[in-house]
Design a protein around this motif. Sequence first.
Motif, short mmCIF file in Angstrom:
data_model
loop_
_atom_site.label_atom_id
_atom_site.label_comp_id
_atom_site.label_asym_id
_atom_site.label_seq_id
_atom_site.Cartn_x
_atom_site.Cartn_y
_atom_site.Cartn_z
N GLN A 1 -5.31 4.37 -5.54
CA GLN A 1 -4.36 3.75 -4.63
C GLN A 1 -3.78 4.77 -3.65
O GLN A 1 -3.64 4.48 -2.45
CB GLN A 1 -3.23 3.10 -5.44
CG GLN A 1 -3.66 1.88 -6.24
CD GLN A 1 -2.56 1.33 -7.11
OE1 GLN A 1 -1.41 1.23 -6.68
NE2 GLN A 1 -2.89 0.99 -8.35
N ARG B 1 0.86 -1.19 0.00
CA ARG B 1 0.00 0.00 0.00
C ARG B 1 0.89 1.24 0.00
O ARG B 1 1.97 1.23 0.58
CB ARG B 1 -0.90 -0.01 1.24
CG ARG B 1 -1.68 -1.30 1.39
CD ARG B 1 -2.32 -1.44 2.77
NE ARG B 1 -2.87 -2.77 2.97
CZ ARG B 1 -3.47 -3.17 4.10
NH1 ARG B 1 -3.59 -2.33 5.12
NH2 ARG B 1 -3.94 -4.40 4.21
N GLY C 1 -4.17 4.56 0.45
CA GLY C 1 -2.99 4.50 1.28
C GLY C 1 -2.83 5.73 2.16
O GLY C 1 -2.45 5.63 3.33
#
Length: 460
Positions: free
Chosen positions: A367, A318, A371
């Motif tokens: 993403q 991540r 994260g």
Amino acid sequence: MNELFAPNALLPTGWARNVLLQWDEAGRLCTVAPDAVVPQGTPVAPGPVLPGMPNLHSHAFQRAFAGLTEYRGESQDSFWSWRNLMYRFAARITPESLEAIATWLYVEMLEAGYTSVCEFHYVHHDQDGTPYADDATLSQALLRAARNAGMGITLLPVLYQTSGFGAKPPRADQARFIRSTDNMLSLLERITPAAQAQGAVLGLAPHSLRAVPPDSLAAAVQGLTALSPEAPIHIHIAEQTQEVDDCIAWSGQRPVQWLLEHAPVDERWCLVHATHMTPQEYADAARTGAVAGICPTTEANLGDGIFDMPLWLQHGGRWGVGSDSHACVNAAEELLMLEYGQRLSLRQRNVLANAAQPEVATAMTLQAVAGGSQAAGRAIGGIAVGQQADLVALDAQHVALRDLPAHSMLSAHVFGSHRTSAIDSVWVAGQRRIAAGRHALHGDAAHAFVTARSATIAPD
């Protein structure tokens, strides 16, 4: 009920059309309804709506000397020579200048698509290293700056005790940073009410393995967990090859290897930079669930190196982005630099796209938001029920975006515009902070920043 109708919105599952967004008085999304009919009187977004981007690594005071270290001061300049210049600047920061600099920085961030910041805060004391009468003076300055700008914040006071591996005594120009472990835990207790009052999250940042001895690291993590079991923990790690070499000389292990064997690294942790890892370290670190904090423009500015993102993703890692030293304050620019760094390293294109999201800007945005939310310890993980209404609306009439499909508008924003010019509106917890690309405090905050910078720059 507060609401917005988005003709196109980027949800965690991908792009959706005709999305009705509603949020409660606390700014939490309670309705995310695709394929809706716009209710009469509901405001309509001027373009595609994106989730607000968390900025997972910031040293606010460093914004005031961006651009002022771009000259050769040694035969071979490096991160370490830059750090000496940074220390000279940090020595002149006052509570008033820090608040002015941070307020302008957070205004800039909001105008650039960031809606939350993780502030890695290590200038704690007065200019001679003496604690202020109120030991929380500079922490409170940062909280006020975030509150006044309307920026969501995770404040990470930094534990800094030594100048190098093996408990080397701190340098004289590090005196403003130094705290004992007990003193740090007391600071966190002291500022908890102020943080909670504005919806901020408090965590802890052991600066690095070279700055925090093993016993102190263990005690600090244990103490933080007792205060707040979910509080985030951020640490600089493996940013420079010299750091790796020094860690091996001290312990026989590389920094990430040592940390994973000696600390309870899990989803609470953010490994900032983590640039120089072996393939085994990539696999082991990703397995912990920790977030890699990538700061592409700062890592380029300081000559750090390039993170191996394909290898990290191969192991399910991540990640999120931060602007760190703020040589650049622009969420889309960090994504562009990240992708371009991978392209230059691998001599490939669209490296961070994937089968689920072949559009690289879409894949990176989703993403980085996920994260960044994890690293911040806040419910800011995208446009979904239960998450905070942190939203960015692009301008569909911007020349780089006009007449394109929504997913191509995002690509044009990241790769084909001036990166901030296509942002029209930004909401934080449902409060509109940016309208027509501009923050209400833009002019006043810019003036105060320039004044603070002029007073802070050390004479030649």
